[in-house]
Design an enzyme around this catalytic site. Structure first.
Site, PDB file in Angstrom:
ATOM      1  N   HIS A  54       0.830  -1.220   0.000  1.00  0.00           N
ATOM      2  CA  HIS A  54       0.000   0.000   0.000  1.00  0.00           C
ATOM      3  C   HIS A  54       0.860   1.263   0.000  1.00  0.00           C
ATOM      4  O   HIS A  54       0.431   2.315   0.471  1.00  0.00           O
ATOM      5  CB  HIS A  54      -0.963   0.028   1.195  1.00  0.00           C
ATOM      6  CG  HIS A  54      -1.698  -1.252   1.419  1.00  0.00           C
ATOM      7  ND1 HIS A  54      -2.939  -1.499   0.879  1.00  0.00           N
ATOM      8  CD2 HIS A  54      -1.358  -2.382   2.084  1.00  0.00           C
ATOM      9  CE1 HIS A  54      -3.339  -2.714   1.229  1.00  0.00           C
ATOM     10  NE2 HIS A  54      -2.393  -3.280   1.947  1.00  0.00           N
TER      11      HIS A  54
ATOM     12  N   SER B 129      15.260  21.550 -16.733  1.00  0.00           N
ATOM     13  CA  SER B 129      14.058  22.345 -16.952  1.00  0.00           C
ATOM     14  C   SER B 129      14.471  23.674 -17.568  1.00  0.00           C
ATOM     15  O   SER B 129      15.532  24.207 -17.257  1.00  0.00           O
ATOM     16  CB  SER B 129      13.350  22.581 -15.623  1.00  0.00           C
ATOM     17  OG  SER B 129      12.529  23.725 -15.712  1.00  0.00           O
TER      18      SER B 129
ATOM     19  N   LYS C  81      16.427  21.669 -11.550  1.00  0.00           N
ATOM     20  CA  LYS C  81      15.771  20.396 -11.878  1.00  0.00           C
ATOM     21  C   LYS C  81      16.641  19.428 -12.660  1.00  0.00           C
ATOM     22  O   LYS C  81      17.374  19.821 -13.560  1.00  0.00           O
ATOM     23  CB  LYS C  81      14.506  20.675 -12.721  1.00  0.00           C
ATOM     24  CG  LYS C  81      13.382  21.336 -11.963  1.00  0.00           C
ATOM     25  CD  LYS C  81      12.789  20.463 -10.863  1.00  0.00           C
ATOM     26  CE  LYS C  81      11.996  19.299 -11.375  1.00  0.00           C
ATOM     27  NZ  LYS C  81      10.638  19.635 -11.771  1.00  0.00           N
TER      28      LYS C  81
ATOM     29  N   GLU D  39      10.310   8.113 -17.273  1.00  0.00           N
ATOM     30  CA  GLU D  39       8.908   8.524 -17.442  1.00  0.00           C
ATOM     31  C   GLU D  39       8.382   8.119 -18.820  1.00  0.00           C
ATOM     32  O   GLU D  39       7.243   7.669 -18.962  1.00  0.00           O
ATOM     33  CB  GLU D  39       8.780  10.034 -17.266  1.00  0.00           C
ATOM     34  CG  GLU D  39       9.025  10.490 -15.835  1.00  0.00           C
ATOM     35  CD  GLU D  39       9.147  12.007 -15.751  1.00  0.00           C
ATOM     36  OE1 GLU D  39       8.157  12.689 -16.067  1.00  0.00           O
ATOM     37  OE2 GLU D  39      10.220  12.506 -15.381  1.00  0.00           O
TER      38      GLU D  39
END
Ligand code: ARG
Length: 465
Positions: free
Chosen positions: A164, A285, A291, A298
């Site tokens: 979980h 970024s 970043k 992804e």
């Protein structure tokens, strides 16, 4: 204009047709823009067919020689980029056949004896897919090897195992990675199993009913490396379940990739900080100078969507098609091609990325210490002292509650406090409450104890050698 009817296809198929196709219909029905990718399989299939026709004396030896000569020319033209693909010739099959006839005359027109594009295309796709499967299989092995290599260095690296997404019990990082090795191993089995059914030859089914020529289908199948022929001509030209199976393999494999990619993304986030991915797999970024984004992971996660989408597309394509061949089947190619390309590139890049992963063992260990991951160990300890498991569970729940109130780990509670939860608790409890004690205790086949994990690594290494 030549007397080759295929050259005049834009005007009409045959004497039967009284008007040509519109430009729109031609564009709508043509597949040559994408199915030219099948050209080598198409030529291999044609040559095997022609050799069998000659051996069976259906065409003469000179025809075969002409066909072989013409096809050699076509191969070199395609390879050099000189071959001119024509939209008005609809697909890869008609383009190659028309060019062959242009090059060698009548022999080219005899090639299609006892054959239809229906059994031809089904054969081409299977031949092509078999070749792709044989290139994907080692990439799956490479993915597993990369994971096993990282795992081998981390049998003692403790991280929190989650259920979980809540800290559950300590596990080793190696054990966690080996879970993915199991998944990719099953993907390999699925791929090998699908290959058996891909590798059956439709050729000889002709349009749908078989043919009146004395073909030797077994000989053609053997020459093309098929395991055997399709035994029902109607089934041979109409079903694409072999493509569905491959696509199902690809979808399941990409879902495994996606779960791994998701974990890499999570682990690299500041909130976990378990790993770092090499700069070459990250991007910056344009606005936030601090970043480093895990774009490759992804995208691997995102690309699972298109592969699963292709499975849905293909399976829907087949639904409701009456026997036998229908033009619908032309729509099998783009999803299949894209599936192969996506899985191939994704497996390659993920294996590379995993191999270069930087593991932050201290952060993993700190996280494992946070969520009372050894609470089960305390319960097991009490069971060994004679308590029924349910009572032990309850006693430990009280202990965790107190530890939370005091803001400490179970192992930081004084012995006297712990003894308040049960009198049988002794000083040996602290070893049980340690992360390493917890790990070592799970020395069951398939468990996370380092001895077990090392045995699994050895098993995988032998299997992947
Ligand atoms: N381009 C077609 C396909 O991909 C080849 C078979 C065409 N057969 C036919 N009878 N129209 O399915």
């Amino acid at each position: 204009m030549s007397d080759n009817p295929l050259d005049n296809k834009s005007k009409a198929w045959s004497a039967l047709f009284s008007e040509p196709m519109s430009e729109l219909v031609q564009r709508y029905t043509a597949s040559v823009g994408f199915d030219q990718r099948l050209w080598r399989a198409d030529i291999d299939g044609s040559l095997a067919h022609a050799r069998m026709l000659a051996a069976q004396q259906i065409i003469g030896p000179n025809d075969l020689a002409d066909i072989e000569r013409g096809m050699a020319q076509i191969v070199s033209d395609i390879e050099s980029g000189a071959f001119e693909w024509k939209l008005e010739l609809e697909d890869v099959h008609l383009n190659i056949e028309a060019r062959l006839t242009q090059l060698v005359g009548d022999a080219g027109k005899r090639l299609h004896t006892g054959r239809s594009r229906n059994d031809q295309v089904a054969t081409d796709v299977r031949l092509w897919l078999r070749g792709e499967i044989d290139q994907l299989a080692p990439l799956l092995v490479g993915m597993q090897r990369a994971l096993v290599d990282v795992a081998a260095a981390h049998t003692e690296t403790v991280m929190p195992g989650f259920t979980h997404l809540q800290v559950a019990q300590p596990v080793s990082f190696a054990h966690h990675l080996l879970a993915y090795v199991e998944m990719f191993a099953r993907d390999g089995e699925r791929l090998a199993d699908a290959r058996k059914r891909v590798n059956r030859m439709p050729l000889g089914a002709a349009a749908l009913a078989g043919t009146s020529y004395p073909l030797d289908r077994e000989a053609v199948a053997h020459a093309l490396g098929f395991d055997g022929v399709c035994f029902n001509s109607l089934d041979a030209v109409s079903d694409r379940d072999f493509a569905l199976e491959f696509s199902a393999f690809a979808s399941i494999c990409m879902v495994h990739v996606s779960r791994l990619a998701e974990e890499l993304v999570l682990w690299m986030s500041q909130n976990f900080g378990f790993i770092d991915l090499a700069d070459r797999y990250c991007t910056g970024s344009s606005i936030m100078p601090q970043k480093r984004n895990p774009d490759v992971a992804e995208l691997a996660r995102g690309k699972s969507g298109r592969v699963v989408g292709h499975l849905m597309g293909l399976i829907t394509l087949m639904k409701g098609q009456p026997l036998t061949y229908n033009k619908d089947n032309q729509e099998d190619k783009e999803p299949l091609f894209d599936t192969v390309d996506t899985v191939r590139d994704t497996l390659r890049i993920m294996a590379e990325m995993v191999a270069g992963i930087q593991v932050k063992a201290d952060a993993m260990e700190r996280a494992a210490l946070k969520g009372y991951a050894t609470a089960t160990d305390l319960a097991d300890y009490l069971v060994k002292k004679g308590l029924p498991f349910r009572d032990a569970h309850e006693a430990v729940a009280h202990a965790v509650k107190v530890a939370i109130q005091q803001g400490v780990d179970l192992s930081q509670l004084p012995l006297s406090t712990l003894q308040g939860f049960h009198a049988s608790i002794g000083p040996d409890v602290f070893e049980v409450l340690s992360l390493r004690g917890s790990l070592n205790a799970r020395n069951v086949l398939g468990g996370t104890a380092p001895a077990q994990v090392r045995a699994q690594i050895a098993r995988h290494r032998a299997r992947l050698a």
